[in-house]
Design a protein around this motif. Structure first.
Motif, PDB file in Angstrom:
ATOM      1  N   PHE A   1      41.043 -26.037   0.136  1.00  0.00           N
ATOM      2  CA  PHE A   1      41.327 -25.073   1.195  1.00  0.00           C
ATOM      3  C   PHE A   1      40.212 -24.034   1.281  1.00  0.00           C
ATOM      4  N   HIS A   2      39.825 -23.475   0.142  1.00  0.00           N
ATOM      5  CA  HIS A   2      38.812 -22.418   0.144  1.00  0.00           C
ATOM      6  C   HIS A   2      37.438 -22.937   0.559  1.00  0.00           C
ATOM      7  N   ARG A   3      37.151 -24.207   0.289  1.00  0.00           N
ATOM      8  CA  ARG A   3      35.896 -24.792   0.780  1.00  0.00           C
ATOM      9  C   ARG A   3      35.945 -24.980   2.302  1.00  0.00           C
ATOM     10  N   LEU A   4      37.122 -25.311   2.836  1.00  0.00           N
ATOM     11  CA  LEU A   4      37.264 -25.483   4.286  1.00  0.00           C
ATOM     12  C   LEU A   4      37.251 -24.149   5.027  1.00  0.00           C
ATOM     13  N   ASP A   5      37.695 -23.083   4.381  1.00  0.00           N
ATOM     14  CA  ASP A   5      37.783 -21.753   4.997  1.00  0.00           C
ATOM     15  C   ASP A   5      36.387 -21.145   5.087  1.00  0.00           C
ATOM     16  N   ARG A   6      35.627 -21.616   6.034  1.00  0.00           N
ATOM     17  CA  ARG A   6      34.206 -21.258   6.119  1.00  0.00           C
ATOM     18  C   ARG A   6      33.964 -19.800   6.492  1.00  0.00           C
ATOM     19  N   ASN A   7      34.898 -19.180   7.209  1.00  0.00           N
ATOM     20  CA  ASN A   7      34.701 -17.768   7.536  1.00  0.00           C
ATOM     21  C   ASN A   7      35.388 -16.844   6.528  1.00  0.00           C
ATOM     22  N   HIS A   8      36.002 -17.422   5.511  1.00  0.00           N
ATOM     23  CA  HIS A   8      36.592 -16.688   4.378  1.00  0.00           C
ATOM     24  C   HIS A   8      37.625 -15.641   4.809  1.00  0.00           C
ATOM     25  N   ASP A   9      38.440 -15.999   5.815  1.00  0.00           N
ATOM     26  CA  ASP A   9      39.480 -15.068   6.242  1.00  0.00           C
ATOM     27  C   ASP A   9      40.847 -15.381   5.631  1.00  0.00           C
ATOM     28  N   GLY A  10      40.912 -16.419   4.790  1.00  0.00           N
ATOM     29  CA  GLY A  10      42.172 -16.762   4.134  1.00  0.00           C
ATOM     30  C   GLY A  10      43.056 -17.686   4.948  1.00  0.00           C
ATOM     31  N   TYR A  11      42.547 -18.163   6.077  1.00  0.00           N
ATOM     32  CA  TYR A  11      43.296 -19.067   6.953  1.00  0.00           C
ATOM     33  C   TYR A  11      42.349 -20.138   7.483  1.00  0.00           C
ATOM     34  N   LEU A  12      42.934 -21.265   7.888  1.00  0.00           N
ATOM     35  CA  LEU A  12      42.156 -22.293   8.564  1.00  0.00           C
ATOM     36  C   LEU A  12      42.560 -22.332  10.024  1.00  0.00           C
TER      37      LEU A  12
ATOM     38  N   ALA B   1      41.898 -24.500  13.780  1.00  0.00           N
ATOM     39  CA  ALA B   1      41.847 -25.935  14.081  1.00  0.00           C
ATOM     40  C   ALA B   1      40.476 -26.516  13.786  1.00  0.00           C
ATOM     41  N   HIS B   2      39.430 -25.763  14.067  1.00  0.00           N
ATOM     42  CA  HIS B   2      38.069 -26.262  13.818  1.00  0.00           C
ATOM     43  C   HIS B   2      37.791 -26.411  12.327  1.00  0.00           C
ATOM     44  N   GLU B   3      38.163 -25.402  11.550  1.00  0.00           N
ATOM     45  CA  GLU B   3      37.946 -25.480  10.099  1.00  0.00           C
ATOM     46  C   GLU B   3      38.763 -26.614   9.476  1.00  0.00           C
ATOM     47  N   LEU B   4      39.988 -26.775   9.941  1.00  0.00           N
ATOM     48  CA  LEU B   4      40.869 -27.791   9.391  1.00  0.00           C
ATOM     49  C   LEU B   4      40.351 -29.199   9.632  1.00  0.00           C
ATOM     50  N   THR B   5      39.684 -29.405  10.756  1.00  0.00           N
ATOM     51  CA  THR B   5      39.209 -30.754  11.108  1.00  0.00           C
ATOM     52  C   THR B   5      37.727 -30.971  10.821  1.00  0.00           C
ATOM     53  N   ALA B   6      37.051 -29.953  10.324  1.00  0.00           N
ATOM     54  CA  ALA B   6      35.619 -30.092  10.033  1.00  0.00           C
ATOM     55  C   ALA B   6      35.428 -30.968   8.804  1.00  0.00           C
ATOM     56  N   PRO B   7      34.342 -31.746   8.786  1.00  0.00           N
ATOM     57  CA  PRO B   7      34.068 -32.536   7.585  1.00  0.00           C
ATOM     58  C   PRO B   7      33.847 -31.632   6.396  1.00  0.00           C
ATOM     59  N   PRO B   8      34.277 -32.068   5.206  1.00  0.00           N
ATOM     60  CA  PRO B   8      34.070 -31.236   4.014  1.00  0.00           C
ATOM     61  C   PRO B   8      32.600 -31.046   3.712  1.00  0.00           C
ATOM     62  N   ARG B   9      32.277 -29.926   3.076  1.00  0.00           N
ATOM     63  CA  ARG B   9      30.889 -29.687   2.672  1.00  0.00           C
ATOM     64  C   ARG B   9      30.697 -30.125   1.257  1.00  0.00           C
TER      65      ARG B   9
END
Length: 102
Positions: free
Chosen positions: A81-92, A94-102
Motif C-alpha cells: 500500500f505504501h509503495r502504491l501511495d505515491r503522493n504519500h497522503d495515506g490514501y490511494l 484510482a490512478h495510484e491503485l491501478t498503477a503498475p508497482p515500482r
C-alpha cells in the motif's frame, strides 16, 4: 484526439473507478490502508481451508512455498500500500491503485 482514442481513455477511466469501488467501503472515493488490507485479505481467507490463520504449504497455490500467517500476509499488504501511495497522503486514488508497482 481521434474518437476511438477518446473512447478508450474514457473506458480506462471507468474501469479504474469500478476497480476502486471494490476497495472503497466507505464510498469516499479513495482507499485507506485498512480498506486495502481488508479487500486484499479476502483471497487469503478463501485459501485458508482450515481457518487457522496460516496458509500451510498444502493450502498454497501449486503447494509450493513457505507457510505464511495472516499477520505476515497483511504486513506485506501494508508495505505494498505504501509503495502504491505515491503522493504519500495515506490514501490511494484510482490512478495510484491501478498503477503498475515500482
Amino acid at each position: 484526439m481521434p474518437l476511438w482514442l477518446a473512447a478508450t481513455a474514457l473506458h480506462a477511466q471507468d474501469s479504474r473507478a469500478a476497480y476502486l469501488g471494490l476497495f472503497d467501503r466507505d464510498g469516499d472515493g479513495r482507499v485507506s490502508v485498512a480498506e486495502y488490507v481488508q479487500y486484499m485479505s479476502r483471497g487469503f481467507m478463501r485459501m485458508d481451508a482450515n481457518g487457522d490463520g496460516t496458509l500451510e504449504v498444502d493450502e498454497l497455490p501449486g503447494q509450493r512455498g513457505e507457510p505464511i500467517s495472516l499477520k505476515a500476509f497483511q504486513d506485506n499488504l501494508r508495505r505494498q500500500f505504501h509503495r502504491l501511495d505515491r503522493n504519500h497522503d495515506g490514501y490511494l486514488d484510482a490512478h495510484e491503485l491501478t498503477a503498475p508497482p515500482r
